[in-house]
Write a protein that holds these residues in place. Structure first.
Motif, PDB file in Angstrom:
ATOM      1  N   VAL A  64       1.008  -1.162  -0.275  1.00  0.00           N
ATOM      2  CA  VAL A  64      -0.006   0.111   0.786  1.00  0.00           C
ATOM      3  C   VAL A  64       0.975   1.132   0.350  1.00  0.00           C
ATOM      4  CG1 VAL A  64      -1.784   1.306   1.272  1.00  0.00           C
ATOM      5  CG2 VAL A  64      -2.490  -0.830   1.151  1.00  0.00           C
ATOM      6  N   THR A  65       1.163   2.059  -1.128  1.00  0.00           N
ATOM      7  CA  THR A  65       1.082   3.194  -1.222  1.00  0.00           C
ATOM      8  C   THR A  65       1.056   4.382  -0.794  1.00  0.00           C
ATOM      9  OG1 THR A  65       0.850   3.487  -3.057  1.00  0.00           O
ATOM     10  CG2 THR A  65       2.776   2.639  -3.496  1.00  0.00           C
ATOM     11  N   SER A  66      -0.444   4.675  -0.249  1.00  0.00           N
ATOM     12  CA  SER A  66      -1.222   5.853   0.041  1.00  0.00           C
ATOM     13  C   SER A  66      -2.858   5.171   0.462  1.00  0.00           C
ATOM     14  CB  SER A  66      -0.494   6.677  -0.720  1.00  0.00           C
ATOM     15  OG  SER A  66      -1.195   7.172  -2.037  1.00  0.00           O
ATOM     16  N   GLY A  67      -3.440   6.400   1.168  1.00  0.00           N
ATOM     17  CA  GLY A  67      -4.682   5.941   1.851  1.00  0.00           C
ATOM     18  C   GLY A  67      -4.424   5.027   2.782  1.00  0.00           C
ATOM     19  N   SER A  68      -6.317   4.785   2.769  1.00  0.00           N
ATOM     20  CA  SER A  68      -6.204   4.556   4.538  1.00  0.00           C
ATOM     21  C   SER A  68      -7.413   3.017   4.249  1.00  0.00           C
ATOM     22  CB  SER A  68      -6.990   5.381   5.073  1.00  0.00           C
ATOM     23  OG  SER A  68      -7.905   4.930   6.416  1.00  0.00           O
ATOM     24  N   ILE A  69      -6.988   2.071   5.256  1.00  0.00           N
ATOM     25  CA  ILE A  69      -7.692   1.247   5.355  1.00  0.00           C
ATOM     26  C   ILE A  69      -8.642   0.919   6.967  1.00  0.00           C
ATOM     27  CG2 ILE A  69      -8.731  -1.617   4.998  1.00  0.00           C
ATOM     28  CD1 ILE A  69      -6.105  -1.559   3.284  1.00  0.00           C
ATOM     29  N   ARG A  70      -9.767   1.464   7.386  1.00  0.00           N
ATOM     30  CA  ARG A  70     -10.195   1.346   8.786  1.00  0.00           C
ATOM     31  C   ARG A  70     -11.381   0.458   9.227  1.00  0.00           C
ATOM     32  NH1 ARG A  70      -8.761   6.074  10.837  1.00  0.00           N
ATOM     33  NH2 ARG A  70      -9.359   6.460  12.758  1.00  0.00           N
TER      34      ARG A  70
END
Length: 543
Positions: A64-70
């Protein structure tokens, strides 16, 4: 309750790369508690990469290079492996695609479920009891005895139930089902998914359902997300997205789905599928199967025999397509092998233009082999990986001595044109081709000795819906242009209605019904046929 309290999984602007190549480009996705969401798209669309990111299981150089997993507010993107271990199984369960490769063949089933329980901290004294409870809950009969068996002693459907038991062992909040029934027959598929849904509902678990089958998506999900080239191109309620697609790619997916093509735009073979077409006799038959029976001795069971085909009789009209349908174990492939001369009947006959395939003369058998050619399910497994495409396609011509070397080269170029492959493909090897291209090569090889009958054994079942549609249209075009006859072995009734002029329905080795396709589909006379038709996914697409 605040709106955010309903969120379970929230993915925001997610970018994933393998090495220097970005494969997910800003994906946004939300899954609420107790919701069922389907992700659809062809191979390479990014579905499995997204699942890998959600589970922290990206292969190789994937990251994962960027962003969000919540997950329920907890940020998982960029987390240490220690965090992921506490999430997998405990909070996110996975039902993978292929139970054959996701169960350890050397471990008993009960031990494999027990491993999942011990990973969650369950004490040894309670493990055995919980294993039996989970297997029973997953719909496995006689669980106490079967816990001591190995995976090869279970059917495909039962192995899939074991994986469901493992996935739900620790009561996860989210269940990721990655193509969980793609290898199963429609009736088994329906039973597995019905049971999975009842378990998910009972535990109030959210489900992320990954599939390339639009019919399943419409039947099993409340919302659908469509992925294409690493992006989400359309999302919304299942019936709205699949009933009135807005994005061009979604329109192509829906148009190519057999459930839609067969029911709303008419079968490819529509001219021959009229319900008024006479059921008997078959005019101008090229293939006649008479009381065909095949028995196998059961190893270790003296005197006991397995009847794989039991008095099967039907005929195939020249220049048409006849589909043989039924569940795994119904005898479809056994019949196909006897037609191809790969198995010898215990009794009965297979006649090609009146000539028995089981003739004693070697010259006659060789001639019959030339006239009947196969296209198998797995093009990668049936093509020699060390051969170029030119050698693969030319090999039948060498075997049957139909032309000289220069003539074979010209014929290969002609065949590649017929199956819509660039002539430059001739110098490539199977691993350099896509699944659809490999199946085109397999078709070209089957056509090389100019056969009269081509036996297609699950020839499109391993392909995505768009590629499947291309191959079916190719076969239809080749039949119209070359006049070849097709015997189509399949468990996919949507595909059957799209391509076949006539249908033979098999159950437990017997042909329980046969006739013109539309007649069988609209007015089935066998209860088993009706059950198969009822289990076809995608009713929502047909309306």
């Amino acid at each position: 309750m605040p709106q955010d309290a309903e969120k379970l999984l929230e993915i925001t602007d997610l970018h994933v790369s393998f090495g220097d190549t970005e494969v997910l480009h800003g994906v946004d996705l939300r899954l609420d508690r107790s919701e069922r969401l389907a992700i659809v798209g062809e191979s390479g669309s990014g579905k499995s990469t997204l699942v890998g990111a959600v589970l922290g299981l990206l292969p190789g150089s994937g990251r994962v290079t960027s962003g969000s997993i919540r997950l329920a507010g907890q940020e998982l993107a960029g987390s240490h492996e220690r965090v992921w271990r506490s999430v997998r199984g405990e909070r996110i369960g996975l039902v993978p695609q292929d139970p054959g490769t996701n169960l350890n063949p050397s471990m008993k089933i009960g031990a494999q479920i027990a491993d999942a329980l011990r990973a969650g901290g369950l004490r040894s004294s309670a493990v055995r009891e919980r294993v039996i409870e989970l297997m029973t809950e997953a719909g496995i009969p006689d669980a106490a005895r079967r816990a001591g068996q190995y995976p090869h002693e279970f059917s495909g459907g039962m192995r899939q139930r074991v994986l469901i038991a493992v996935a739900l062992a620790r009561g996860p909040e989210l269940l990721v089902a990655d193509e969980p029934t793609s290898a199963l027959d429609v009736t088994v598929q329906r039973r597995i998914l019905d049971h999975l849904e009842s378990l998910v509902d009972a535990h109030q678990t959210s489900m992320l359902f990954v599939t390339h089958d639009l019919g399943l998506a419409a039947d099993r999900a409340e919302r659908v997300v469509v992925m294409y080239r690493g992006e989400i191109v359309e999302a919304g309620p299942a019936k709205a997205i699949l009933g009135d697609p807005q994005h061009e790619y979604t329109k192509r997916l829906v148009a190519a789905a057999p459930a839609v093509t067969a029911r709303t735009t008419g079968a490819m073979a529509s001219a021959a599928t009229s319900a008024e077409a006479p059921a008997t006799p078959v005019p101008d038959p090229i293939l006649v199967i008479e009381s065909l029976t095949k028995e196998y001795a059961l190893r270790g069971r003296r005197g006991q025999r397995l009847v794989a085909a039991d008095g099967v009789s039907f005929a195939v009209e020249r220049g048409t397509t006849t589909a043989v349908v039924g569940e795994s174990g119904s005898g479809k492939t056994t019949v196909a092998k006897m037609v191809l001369g790969l198995e010898t009947p215990t009794s009965g006959r297979v006649l090609i233009d009146g000539q028995d395939v089981g003739v004693d003369s070697r010259a006659q058998r060789r001639q019959l082999r030339r006239r009947v050619q196969p296209v198998f399910q797995d093009p990668y497994g049936s093509l020699d990986p060390s051969y170029t495409v030119e050698r693969i396609v030319a090999e039948p011509m060498e075997i049957f001595g139909t032309t000289d070397r220069a003539g074979r080269r010209r014929r290969v170029a002609e065949l590649l044109d017929q199956v819509a492959l660039p002539r430059g493909t001739a110098s490539r090897r199977p691993h350099e081709l896509s699944g659809g291209q490999r199946q085109r090569v397999a078709i070209a090889r089957a056509l090389a000795p100019s056969p009269d009958l081509v036996v297609c054994d699950e020839a499109v079942s391993a392909l995505d819906v768009l590629v499947q549609d291309q191959i079916l249209r190719l076969l239809d075009e080749l039949q119209r242009n070359l006049g070849i006859t097709l015997l189509f072995i399949t468990h996919d009734l949507s595909v059957t209605r799209q391509i076949a002029h006539r249908v033979v329905v098999m159950e437990k080795g017997r042909d329980v019904e046969h006739g013109p396709t539309e007649q069988v589909f609209t007015t089935p006379t066998s209860a088993y046929t009706a059950e198969l038709l009822e289990a076809i996914p995608g009713a929502a697409l047909a309306r």
